[in-house]
Design a protein around this motif. Structure first.
Motif, PDB file in Angstrom:
ATOM      1  N   THR A  52      27.375 -15.172  37.628  1.00  0.00           N
ATOM      2  CA  THR A  52      27.447 -13.503  36.995  1.00  0.00           C
ATOM      3  C   THR A  52      28.308 -12.914  38.157  1.00  0.00           C
ATOM      4  OG1 THR A  52      25.404 -13.259  38.072  1.00  0.00           O
ATOM      5  CG2 THR A  52      25.461 -13.387  35.555  1.00  0.00           C
ATOM      6  N   GLY A  53      28.769 -13.705  39.346  1.00  0.00           N
ATOM      7  CA  GLY A  53      29.642 -12.779  40.266  1.00  0.00           C
ATOM      8  C   GLY A  53      28.892 -12.662  41.620  1.00  0.00           C
ATOM      9  N   LYS A  54      27.786 -13.398  42.086  1.00  0.00           N
ATOM     10  CA  LYS A  54      27.224 -12.727  43.279  1.00  0.00           C
ATOM     11  C   LYS A  54      27.988 -13.378  44.677  1.00  0.00           C
ATOM     12  CE  LYS A  54      23.370 -15.283  42.057  1.00  0.00           C
ATOM     13  NZ  LYS A  54      24.108 -15.695  40.959  1.00  0.00           N
ATOM     14  N   THR A  55      28.482 -14.658  44.462  1.00  0.00           N
ATOM     15  CA  THR A  55      29.362 -15.063  45.661  1.00  0.00           C
ATOM     16  C   THR A  55      30.547 -14.331  45.576  1.00  0.00           C
ATOM     17  OG1 THR A  55      28.156 -17.264  45.498  1.00  0.00           O
ATOM     18  CG2 THR A  55      30.113 -17.470  46.626  1.00  0.00           C
ATOM     19  N   THR A  56      31.119 -14.469  44.350  1.00  0.00           N
ATOM     20  CA  THR A  56      32.577 -13.462  44.474  1.00  0.00           C
ATOM     21  C   THR A  56      32.524 -12.163  45.061  1.00  0.00           C
ATOM     22  OG1 THR A  56      33.262 -14.981  42.675  1.00  0.00           O
ATOM     23  CG2 THR A  56      34.420 -12.874  42.964  1.00  0.00           C
ATOM     24  N   SER A  57      31.213 -11.319  44.710  1.00  0.00           N
ATOM     25  CA  SER A  57      31.125 -10.328  45.256  1.00  0.00           C
ATOM     26  C   SER A  57      31.054  -9.918  46.596  1.00  0.00           C
ATOM     27  CB  SER A  57      30.130  -9.477  44.127  1.00  0.00           C
ATOM     28  OG  SER A  57      30.192  -9.394  43.044  1.00  0.00           O
ATOM     29  N   GLU A  95      30.626 -18.671  55.538  1.00  0.00           N
ATOM     30  CA  GLU A  95      29.813 -18.918  54.291  1.00  0.00           C
ATOM     31  C   GLU A  95      28.748 -20.241  54.466  1.00  0.00           C
ATOM     32  OE1 GLU A  95      31.710 -18.946  50.271  1.00  0.00           O
ATOM     33  OE2 GLU A  95      33.256 -17.613  50.830  1.00  0.00           O
ATOM     34  N   ILE A  96      27.753 -19.951  54.334  1.00  0.00           N
ATOM     35  CA  ILE A  96      26.640 -21.162  54.544  1.00  0.00           C
ATOM     36  C   ILE A  96      25.910 -21.632  53.184  1.00  0.00           C
ATOM     37  CG2 ILE A  96      24.583 -21.800  55.931  1.00  0.00           C
ATOM     38  CD1 ILE A  96      25.294 -19.537  57.840  1.00  0.00           C
ATOM     39  N   ASP A  97      25.578 -22.675  53.018  1.00  0.00           N
ATOM     40  CA  ASP A  97      24.942 -23.219  51.713  1.00  0.00           C
ATOM     41  C   ASP A  97      23.186 -23.415  52.105  1.00  0.00           C
ATOM     42  OD1 ASP A  97      23.940 -24.402  49.478  1.00  0.00           O
ATOM     43  OD2 ASP A  97      24.860 -26.249  49.883  1.00  0.00           O
ATOM     44  N   GLY A  98      22.699 -22.503  51.635  1.00  0.00           N
ATOM     45  CA  GLY A  98      21.206 -22.231  52.059  1.00  0.00           C
ATOM     46  C   GLY A  98      20.567 -23.527  51.683  1.00  0.00           C
ATOM     47  N   ALA A  99      20.842 -24.471  50.757  1.00  0.00           N
ATOM     48  CA  ALA A  99      20.204 -25.552  50.386  1.00  0.00           C
ATOM     49  C   ALA A  99      20.303 -26.818  51.487  1.00  0.00           C
ATOM     50  CB  ALA A  99      20.736 -26.129  49.101  1.00  0.00           C
ATOM     51  N   ASP A 129      24.303 -18.509  50.788  1.00  0.00           N
ATOM     52  CA  ASP A 129      24.174 -18.765  49.155  1.00  0.00           C
ATOM     53  C   ASP A 129      22.880 -19.590  48.719  1.00  0.00           C
ATOM     54  OD1 ASP A 129      24.817 -18.438  46.583  1.00  0.00           O
ATOM     55  OD2 ASP A 129      26.540 -20.022  46.558  1.00  0.00           O
ATOM     56  N   GLU A 130      22.307 -19.260  47.646  1.00  0.00           N
ATOM     57  CA  GLU A 130      21.123 -19.890  47.637  1.00  0.00           C
ATOM     58  C   GLU A 130      20.177 -19.747  48.808  1.00  0.00           C
ATOM     59  OE1 GLU A 130      20.439 -20.769  44.456  1.00  0.00           O
ATOM     60  OE2 GLU A 130      22.451 -20.699  44.287  1.00  0.00           O
ATOM     61  N   VAL A 131      20.021 -18.501  49.017  1.00  0.00           N
ATOM     62  CA  VAL A 131      19.089 -18.283  50.159  1.00  0.00           C
ATOM     63  C   VAL A 131      17.493 -18.736  50.273  1.00  0.00           C
ATOM     64  CG1 VAL A 131      18.382 -16.015  49.667  1.00  0.00           C
ATOM     65  CG2 VAL A 131      18.644 -16.312  52.066  1.00  0.00           C
ATOM     66  N   HIS A 132      17.258 -18.699  48.988  1.00  0.00           N
ATOM     67  CA  HIS A 132      15.856 -19.071  48.660  1.00  0.00           C
ATOM     68  C   HIS A 132      15.557 -20.530  48.824  1.00  0.00           C
ATOM     69  CE1 HIS A 132      17.919 -20.587  45.092  1.00  0.00           C
ATOM     70  NE2 HIS A 132      16.809 -21.453  45.037  1.00  0.00           N
ATOM     71  N   MET A 133      16.466 -21.307  49.339  1.00  0.00           N
ATOM     72  CA  MET A 133      16.164 -22.658  49.776  1.00  0.00           C
ATOM     73  C   MET A 133      15.936 -22.625  51.227  1.00  0.00           C
ATOM     74  SD  MET A 133      16.701 -24.385  46.902  1.00  0.00           S
ATOM     75  CE  MET A 133      16.628 -26.248  47.720  1.00  0.00           C
ATOM     76  N   LEU A 134      16.034 -21.842  52.053  1.00  0.00           N
ATOM     77  CA  LEU A 134      15.480 -21.850  53.473  1.00  0.00           C
ATOM     78  C   LEU A 134      14.054 -21.994  53.403  1.00  0.00           C
ATOM     79  CD1 LEU A 134      17.506 -18.800  55.226  1.00  0.00           C
ATOM     80  CD2 LEU A 134      18.065 -21.271  55.086  1.00  0.00           C
ATOM     81  N   SER A 135      13.844 -22.684  54.617  1.00  0.00           N
ATOM     82  CA  SER A 135      12.270 -22.966  54.730  1.00  0.00           C
ATOM     83  C   SER A 135      11.610 -21.668  55.178  1.00  0.00           C
ATOM     84  CB  SER A 135      12.049 -24.232  55.905  1.00  0.00           C
ATOM     85  OG  SER A 135      12.500 -23.802  57.090  1.00  0.00           O
ATOM     86  N   THR A 160      19.607 -17.066  42.910  1.00  0.00           N
ATOM     87  CA  THR A 160      19.379 -17.004  41.576  1.00  0.00           C
ATOM     88  C   THR A 160      17.768 -16.744  41.419  1.00  0.00           C
ATOM     89  OG1 THR A 160      19.103 -19.460  41.429  1.00  0.00           O
ATOM     90  CG2 THR A 160      21.259 -18.498  40.980  1.00  0.00           C
ATOM     91  N   GLU A 161      17.024 -16.946  42.423  1.00  0.00           N
ATOM     92  CA  GLU A 161      15.592 -17.026  42.265  1.00  0.00           C
ATOM     93  C   GLU A 161      14.995 -16.143  43.473  1.00  0.00           C
ATOM     94  OE1 GLU A 161      13.473 -20.967  41.604  1.00  0.00           O
ATOM     95  OE2 GLU A 161      15.592 -21.770  41.400  1.00  0.00           O
ATOM     96  N   SER A 162      14.813 -14.864  42.883  1.00  0.00           N
ATOM     97  CA  SER A 162      14.484 -13.872  44.072  1.00  0.00           C
ATOM     98  C   SER A 162      13.166 -13.847  44.458  1.00  0.00           C
ATOM     99  CB  SER A 162      14.741 -12.661  43.806  1.00  0.00           C
ATOM    100  OG  SER A 162      14.147 -12.254  42.331  1.00  0.00           O
ATOM    101  N   HIS A 163      12.290 -14.458  43.433  1.00  0.00           N
ATOM    102  CA  HIS A 163      10.748 -14.634  43.957  1.00  0.00           C
ATOM    103  C   HIS A 163      10.485 -15.402  44.759  1.00  0.00           C
ATOM    104  CE1 HIS A 163      11.419 -18.030  40.824  1.00  0.00           C
ATOM    105  NE2 HIS A 163      10.589 -18.468  41.266  1.00  0.00           N
ATOM    106  N   LYS A 164      11.287 -16.527  45.258  1.00  0.00           N
ATOM    107  CA  LYS A 164      11.233 -17.390  46.296  1.00  0.00           C
ATOM    108  C   LYS A 164      11.528 -16.879  47.773  1.00  0.00           C
ATOM    109  CE  LYS A 164      11.571 -21.539  43.335  1.00  0.00           C
ATOM    110  NZ  LYS A 164      12.268 -22.877  43.134  1.00  0.00           N
ATOM    111  N   VAL A 165      12.153 -15.782  47.816  1.00  0.00           N
ATOM    112  CA  VAL A 165      12.691 -15.299  48.989  1.00  0.00           C
ATOM    113  C   VAL A 165      11.272 -14.357  49.513  1.00  0.00           C
ATOM    114  CG1 VAL A 165      14.118 -13.796  50.302  1.00  0.00           C
ATOM    115  CG2 VAL A 165      15.016 -15.154  48.055  1.00  0.00           C
ATOM    116  N   LEU A 166      11.254 -14.574  50.790  1.00  0.00           N
ATOM    117  CA  LEU A 166       9.724 -13.933  51.456  1.00  0.00           C
ATOM    118  C   LEU A 166       9.975 -12.594  51.406  1.00  0.00           C
ATOM    119  CD1 LEU A 166       9.290 -15.944  54.947  1.00  0.00           C
ATOM    120  CD2 LEU A 166       8.091 -16.050  52.643  1.00  0.00           C
ATOM    121  N   PRO A 167       9.010 -11.768  50.978  1.00  0.00           N
ATOM    122  CA  PRO A 167       9.026 -10.169  51.003  1.00  0.00           C
ATOM    123  C   PRO A 167       9.459  -9.639  52.088  1.00  0.00           C
ATOM    124  CG  PRO A 167       6.958 -11.184  50.009  1.00  0.00           C
ATOM    125  CD  PRO A 167       7.607 -12.313  50.630  1.00  0.00           C
TER     126      PRO A 167
END
Length: 498
Positions: A52-57, A95-99, A129-135, A160-167
């Motif tokens: 949907t254009g997240k990385t492009t934005s 640009e960093i790949d979080g995975a 990118d894919e920041v939810h993959m960070l420990s 793509t999975e905001s619920h996995k990002v720490l509050p």
């Protein structure tokens, strides 16, 4: 152009300006106003479905902030820094790949590098990118730097999975919700691409591609690229349906009508044909749900019933289809699960809620019968005409509720009360009561003679006797939870319940 230098459509048609970003006008407006007003935050979180254009934005935003002549929303195409950022060659836009960079040691290295000033740009921008993959340890190591970074550092997170990002991370960022792109916008963009690429394609084929993309522009462009490889310069709807195992919109509409009509034989025949042709049952189920959704909206707009399907029936069928999605997608037999889901949808469409039945019955009951009687003035319809002492026509003997049946009724419920039999004499008014019955009854009032609705007194003692026969548990529940009053129903005309 050599074959080795070929780029897929999704890369060649990646937006180079914010004006080319499709379906995310709210993001473009917010970021544009922030740049114009100089209210640029230190951290952003881009959330939304894939493609949907997240990385492009994030790249476009980095290019806008680091343009040579100052931050601007639209960067000229001849900007060296802008082209370097879009190509991924700029040293100050990392640009960093979080995975693959999710350990705490890698985040600590990033935190140390933040202290150094940018080499060629105005800001040093980290796009993760894919920041939810960070420990969790990596998130914790980033907290302090994220809250108070150096003035020359900006963070842009995409997931793509905001619920996995720490509050604690989310609360330190400005959050942007990227929406699924509507199918008409995808169709419009694909038509533009086909026109430039000199591809002849049917409108129905593009619409089928847009349906498969499910709101993702990148997915739609990848499908179009594959269809060009399969068909060449001419693409038809039949080609798209054949390659991806889809059912045409017309067949889905016919299947929807079979579900509404409850035509089991036709449903089975259609399912067999889908299996023979190798169609995707899960995709067909999703398309069928979309068809019923459109039918529901049409029914609500017209405020009536269309195609013999009410709004309530559409909602019940939709619920059954949604419940069967996981069964069809993850079950052992897609065909069997697909048939079972459709059969359940047929049964759900035929059922009616108890509220609907009650409303229908209530419409047949006169308003004066619905009124709740007072405890000290409980009345019911008389078996005799007070003025003439002649019998009134009785209700049918076959009644759903027999005589002397005790009922607990809440406020506003239907209440038909049983009366104690009266002794009729030859007195002028035609009514005589025994003295002892009057003494034992509650305070009552004999209504004035009326030709419209003669009434008589109810013996409350009999109702109290019935209440005493109830089990204590049921009686307590009715009184405490439902605040019930107790009345009795003599007879009900079962023809009115049909």
């Amino acid at each position: 152009m050599s074959k080795n230098a070929y780029q897929v459509i999704a890369r060649r048609w990646r937006p180079k300006q914010f004006s080319e970003l499709v379906g995310q006008d709210h993001v473009v407006q917010t970021l544009g106003n922030a740049i114009k007003m100089g209210r640029i935050a230190h951290a952003y979180l881009f959330v939304g479905p894939r493609g949907t254009g997240k990385t492009t934005s994030a790249r476009l935003f980095a290019k806008s902030l680091n343009w040579e002549d100052g931050p601007t929303l639209e960067v000229p195409e001849d900007s060296d820094i802008g082209n370097a950022i879009m190509a991924g060659r700029c040293l100050d836009v990392i640009e960093i790949d979080g995975a693959s960079n999710n350990s705490v040691d890698q985040v600590r290295d990033l935190r140390d590098e933040c202290q150094y000033a940018p080499t060629q740009c105005r800001f040093k921008i980290y796009v993760i990118d894919e920041v939810h993959m960070l420990s969790q340890q990596a998130f914790n190591a980033l907290l302090k730097t994220l809250e108070e970074p150096p003035s020359h550092v900006k963070f842009v997170f995409a997931t793509t999975e905001s619920h996995k990002v720490l509050p604690t991370i989310v609360s330190r960022c400005q959050r942007f919700e990227f929406r699924s792109i509507p199918a008409p916008l995808i169709v419009s963009k694909l038509e533009e691409i086909c026109k430039v690429e000199s591809i002849e394609v049917e409108l129905e084929a593009i619409e089928a591609i847009a349906r498969m993309a499910m709101g993702g522009m990148r997915d739609a462009q990848s499908i179009l690229d594959q269809m060009i490889s399969f068909c060449g310069k001419t693409i038809s709807q039949a080609d798209v349906l054949e390659v991806y195992g889809l059912a045409s919109k017309e067949r889905i509409q016919i299947l929807a009508q079979y579900v509404i009509d409850g035509d089991y034989n036709s449903i089975i025949q259609y399912t067999d044909s889908f299996s023979t042709e190798g169609l995707d049952f899960y995709r067909a189920l999703l398309d069928l749900s979309d068809t019923f959704r459109e039918l529901l909206l049409d029914t609500l707009r017209s405020k009536g019933e269309t195609v013999n399907c009410s709004a309530e029936q559409c909602v019940r069928i939709l619920d059954s289809l949604r419940q069967g999605e996981d069964l069809v997608r993850m079950g052992l037999s897609e065909k069997t699960n697909f048939e079972v889901t459709l059969f359940r949808a047929v049964q759900s469409g035929r059922s009616r809620s108890i509220d609907h039945v009650i409303r229908k019955i209530s419409g047949l009951i006169p308003e004066d019968v619905k009124k709740k009687p007072k405890l000290n003035q409980v009345e019911s319809a008389s078996q005799y005409n007070v003025s003439t002492a002649e019998p009134v026509e009785e209700l049918p003997k076959q009644s759903i509720v027999g005589e002397s049946t005790l009922v607990a009724a809440g406020a506003g419920d239907l209440e038909l009360n049983e009366s104690a039999p009266l002794s009729m004499g030859d007195t002028p008014d035609g009514v005589v009561q025994k003295e002892e019955e009057v003494d034992n009854a509650f305070e009552t009032e004999i209504p004035q003679p009326s030709k419209e609705k003669p009434r008589q007194i109810v013996d409350r003692e009999k109702i109290e006797e019935k209440i005493a026969e109830l089990p204590d548990g049921i009686k307590d529940i009715l009184k405490d939870k439902f605040q019930a009053d107790f009345v009795s129903i003599e007879k009900i005309d079962e023809s009115k319940l049909i």
